[in-house]
Design an enzyme around this catalytic site. Structure first.
Site, mmCIF file in Angstrom:
data_model
loop_
_atom_site.group_PDB
_atom_site.id
_atom_site.type_symbol
_atom_site.label_atom_id
_atom_site.label_comp_id
_atom_site.label_asym_id
_atom_site.label_seq_id
_atom_site.Cartn_x
_atom_site.Cartn_y
_atom_site.Cartn_z
ATOM 1 N N SER A 1 1.718 8.519 0.727
ATOM 2 C CA SER A 1 0.787 7.510 1.257
ATOM 3 C C SER A 1 1.199 6.084 0.890
ATOM 4 C CB SER A 1 -0.595 7.802 0.660
ATOM 5 O OG SER A 1 -1.398 6.648 0.694
ATOM 6 N N GLY A 2 1.220 5.223 1.892
ATOM 7 C CA GLY A 2 1.514 3.812 1.627
ATOM 8 C C GLY A 2 0.448 3.185 0.750
ATOM 9 N N LEU A 3 -0.805 3.566 1.023
ATOM 10 C CA LEU A 3 -1.902 3.022 0.221
ATOM 11 C C LEU A 3 -1.745 3.439 -1.251
ATOM 12 C CD1 LEU A 3 -4.689 1.743 -0.246
ATOM 13 C CD2 LEU A 3 -5.724 3.890 0.508
ATOM 14 N N ASP B 1 -1.628 -2.826 -0.011
ATOM 15 C CA ASP B 1 -0.994 -1.975 1.009
ATOM 16 C C ASP B 1 -0.565 -2.858 2.185
ATOM 17 O OD1 ASP B 1 -0.215 0.191 2.528
ATOM 18 O OD2 ASP B 1 -2.245 0.862 3.014
ATOM 19 N N ASP C 1 4.604 8.044 4.624
ATOM 20 C CA ASP C 1 3.874 7.062 5.417
ATOM 21 C C ASP C 1 4.768 5.820 5.446
ATOM 22 O OD1 ASP C 1 2.216 5.092 6.338
ATOM 23 O OD2 ASP C 1 0.780 5.229 4.680
ATOM 24 N N ASP D 1 4.735 3.137 7.176
ATOM 25 C CA ASP D 1 4.139 1.912 7.732
ATOM 26 C C ASP D 1 4.709 1.645 9.137
ATOM 27 O OD1 ASP D 1 2.628 1.734 5.478
ATOM 28 O OD2 ASP D 1 3.894 0.257 4.472
ATOM 29 N N GLU E 1 3.639 3.654 12.241
ATOM 30 C CA GLU E 1 2.433 3.267 12.988
ATOM 31 C C GLU E 1 2.737 2.085 13.895
ATOM 32 O OE1 GLU E 1 0.656 2.744 9.039
ATOM 33 O OE2 GLU E 1 -0.188 0.841 9.713
ATOM 34 N N LYS F 1 2.300 -5.013 7.824
ATOM 35 C CA LYS F 1 1.010 -4.436 8.212
ATOM 36 C C LYS F 1 0.028 -4.539 7.045
ATOM 37 C CE LYS F 1 0.125 -0.789 6.696
ATOM 38 N NZ LYS F 1 -0.245 -0.077 5.404
ATOM 39 N N ASN G 1 -3.619 -2.243 5.479
ATOM 40 C CA ASN G 1 -4.288 -0.946 5.612
ATOM 41 C C ASN G 1 -5.256 -0.950 6.793
ATOM 42 O OD1 ASN G 1 -6.636 1.059 4.809
ATOM 43 N ND2 ASN G 1 -4.758 1.702 3.783
ATOM 44 N N SER G 2 -5.321 0.173 7.487
ATOM 45 C CA SER G 2 -6.131 0.269 8.709
ATOM 46 C C SER G 2 -7.605 0.036 8.442
ATOM 47 C CB SER G 2 -5.956 1.651 9.331
ATOM 48 O OG SER G 2 -4.604 1.868 9.602
ATOM 49 N N ARG H 1 2.230 7.230 14.853
ATOM 50 C CA ARG H 1 0.807 7.055 14.548
ATOM 51 C C ARG H 1 0.206 6.012 15.500
ATOM 52 N NH1 ARG H 1 -1.198 5.526 8.481
ATOM 53 N NH2 ARG H 1 -2.835 4.019 9.010
ATOM 54 N N HIS I 1 -5.415 8.043 14.549
ATOM 55 C CA HIS I 1 -6.185 7.548 13.412
ATOM 56 C C HIS I 1 -7.513 6.976 13.896
ATOM 57 C CE1 HIS I 1 -6.695 6.918 9.315
ATOM 58 N NE2 HIS I 1 -6.035 5.788 9.114
HETATM 59 C C1 SPV Z 1 -2.169 5.737 3.836
HETATM 60 O O1 SPV Z 1 -2.474 6.728 3.172
HETATM 61 O O2 SPV Z 1 -1.567 4.771 3.378
HETATM 62 C C2 SPV Z 1 -2.539 5.684 5.258
HETATM 63 C C3 SPV Z 1 -3.694 6.422 5.683
HETATM 64 O O3 SPV Z 1 -1.925 4.976 5.983
HETATM 65 S S1 SPV Z 1 -4.978 5.350 5.682
HETATM 66 O O4 SPV Z 1 -5.072 4.671 4.439
HETATM 67 O O5 SPV Z 1 -6.136 6.213 5.935
HETATM 68 O O6 SPV Z 1 -4.797 4.406 6.773
HETATM 69 MG MG MG Z 2 -0.617 3.751 5.086
#
Ligand code: SPV
Ligand code: MG
Length: 551
Positions: A54-56, A66, A93, A95, A122, A128, A130-131, A167, A198
């Site tokens: 996970s990027g986060l 992130d 992930d 990005d 994505e 980027k 975080n979404s 994504r 997502h």
């Molecule tokens: C992550 O885990 O970094 C993601 C998923 O991209 S989310 O945080 O849900 O966008």
């Molecule tokens: Mg991410």
């Protein structure tokens, strides 16, 4: 590809092929976020068949946002640790692919080199964020540009099973379902191996509608972070292929760390937290310590370690009230107990396995770096019985000595370099002014000629009393001996023979030595000339203080 450093390779199928299998399976599969080596191992041990890089979570464990603040090489350096200690595939992930098509090509090449099984990119713009942070304000990527990135990635992979997941962020950015489907279609056409749809809604409607419209055009992946209360069977029925539990390890870790750090800070003590946290052994296990110790015994030539057995069960009656509350070995000489001084001498010679046989006031025998074994019958037994108590600790390279000795370091060092089967240290300087207690006079095959050539000299007899029939003694045994594997065998045999005798409990170490001599064993004499003392009387304590001062 990096080499594995653990015992964790259980799956012979390549990681790329495993991930492809998860994406294409008709059963719903799950992968869990991990953000470093230890969390990756924990995820695998929990039973997961794959890991979400996970990027986060990776940015969070670095303590940054992130928003591509950690560089892509910092991210994949961490992935390498994660991959090295696990046998399950990692889906990174990635990005936006950290740049344009060219950055994507290099990313795929580098991921494959590190045995990462796939990457998810994505359709947003670099850098980027975080979404779930202002998702609708984030501009989406141009569809054609993003398709070019997917194609470039696919063209650079060398393993056919390496997966690229596209994504779709249209729903996050506030676009409608048609835009999401249009993009997914284009990305699939460009070669994406799966689509991740997502959503940031707290219910799964959007995702389920997408799944229905999408059908089985390509594998479908979801991240139910926001619609977490949806029963998993709903995803199964919607024919979704892979669920990503995207950030739960980092969130769990943060709660645990906050809780424990607060407690330790407030309580200024560890007493209450010990049972709430992983044992140190658990950490060692997760690090693969067991595999390393097995490898050490395979690859390192092991020098046989010397084990010291210290006989320290007696009170030391000649010291009167000084030993009322502690045994002789715990008496302080110049601010340090006799035993501490002895252990320090062992440490100087790299002797780290030290067993102390305690008896009188054994609970006070408390020195770091030793293990204590108890002669509970100390009041009715003597030295040989104490030695027998330590039998479990016997070793093929072993020192046996009294606990009340002070000596110059060279004496022990020279003894360790003598490779006789059983070697005793004998002081040829019979200085009567220094003798207290009952000296162990030794009669030898030859007197100390003080030559440098160390002629072979053996014991004939050891006695507390001078024995005129044997002539003049050649010295005193200082209470220190060393054995190798043969000497150890002799001692073990002798103990067996002596154990059945009525007088066993009264036998002293000199009795044991005499028994060995009578059995025809050749006990080597290592002569010294002073530079040691033992503590039997109040006078000895003063002398010991001076001796220790000069050490
Ligand atoms: C992550 O885990 O970094 C993601 C998923 O991209 S989310 O945080 O849900 O966008
Ligand atoms: Mg991410």
């Amino acid at each position: 590809m990096t080499s594995d450093v653990t015992d964790n390779k259980q799956n012979s199928e390549s990681k790329c092929s495993q991930l492809r299998g998860l994406l294409q399976s008709s059963n719903l599969n799950f992968i869990l976020e991990a953000h470093n080596g230890i969390s990756a191992r924990v995820a695998e041990q929990a039973g997961f068949k794959g890991i979400w890089g996970s990027g986060l979570a990776l940015s969070a464990q670095f303590g940054v946002r992130d928003s591509n603040e950690a560089s892509w090489t910092q991210v994949i350096d961490m992935l390498e640790f994660m991959s090295d200690v696990t046998s399950i595939p990692i889906l990174l992930d990635g990005d936006t692919g950290y740049g344009n098509f060219n950055n994507m090509r290099r990313l795929v090449t580098k991921l494959e080199q590190r045995d990462i099984a796939g990457v998810c990119i994505e359709d947003k713009q670099f850098p980027k964020t975080n979404s779930f942070i202002d998702g609708e304000r984030q501009p989406l990527a141009d569809v054609d540009e993003f398709c070019g990135k997917i194609k470039a990635g696919k063209d650079s992979q060398s393993d056919d099973d390496f997966s690229i997941v596209a994504r779709v962020e249209a729903l996050i950015a506030g676009w409608d379902m048609q835009e999401a489907l249009r993009r997914a279609e284009a990305y699939s056409e460009a070669g994406a191996d799966a689509i991740l749809i997502h959503s940031k809604l707290s219910h799964p409607e959007e995702v389920l509608t997408f799944a229905q419209e999408w059908g089985s055009r390509s594998p479908l992946v979801i991240v139910p972070t926001k619609y977490y209360s949806t029963p998993t069977d709903v995803f199964r029925k919607a024919n979704i292929n892979l669920v990503i539990w995207a950030n739960h390890m980092i969130r769990a870790a943060v709660v645990a760390m906050e809780n424990i750090s607060k407690q330790i800070f407030e309580q200024e003590s560890l007493a209450n937290v010990e049972d709430q946290i992983a044992s140190v052994n658990k950490i060692f296990a997760l690090q693969g310590a067991e595999e390393l110790s097995q490898a050490q015994s395979r690859y390192l030539t092991q020098k046989q370690e010397t084990h010291a057995i210290v006989l320290a069960a007696s009170r030391g009656n000649g010291l009167h009230e000084l030993t009322e509350d502690r045994p002789k070995v715990m008496l302080s000489i110049g601010g340090k107990s006799l035993l501490r001084r002895l252990v320090d001498e062992f440490k100087k010679q790299s002797i780290n396995k030290i067993t102390v046989v305690a008896g009188y006031k054994s609970e006070t025998v408390n020195v770091s770096g030793i293990s204590v074994c108890k002669n509970t019958e100390f009041e009715n037994s003597s030295e040989v019985a104490s030695l027998l108590c330590a039998e479990q600790s016997f070793n093929d390279n072993m020192l046996i000595m009294y606990g009340d000795l002070l000596f110059r370091a060279y004496i022990l060092n020279d003894l360790l370099n003598n490779d006789g089967a059983l070697v005793v240290v004998v002081d040829s300087m019979l200085d009567t002014s220094q003798i207290s207690g009952a000296p162990d006079y030794v009669y030898c095959t030859q007197a100390d000629d003080r030559s440098l050539f160390n002629p072979e000299v053996f014991i004939k007899h050891v006695s507390e009393q001078k024995d005129a029939s044997l002539g003049e003694p050649n010295g005193r045994w200082i209470g220190m001996l060393k054995v190798n594997s043969t000497g150890r065998q002799w001692i073990e045999e002798a103990l067996k023979e002596l154990q059945v005798k009525d007088n066993f409990n009264s036998l002293t170490m000199p009795d044991l030595l005499n028994h060995l001599v009578q059995a025809g064993r050749k006990i080597h004499v290592h002569y010294i000339n002073g530079h040691w003392l033992d503590v039997n009387s109040l006078d000895d304590i003063d002398r010991a203080g001076d001796f220790a001062h000069g050490q």
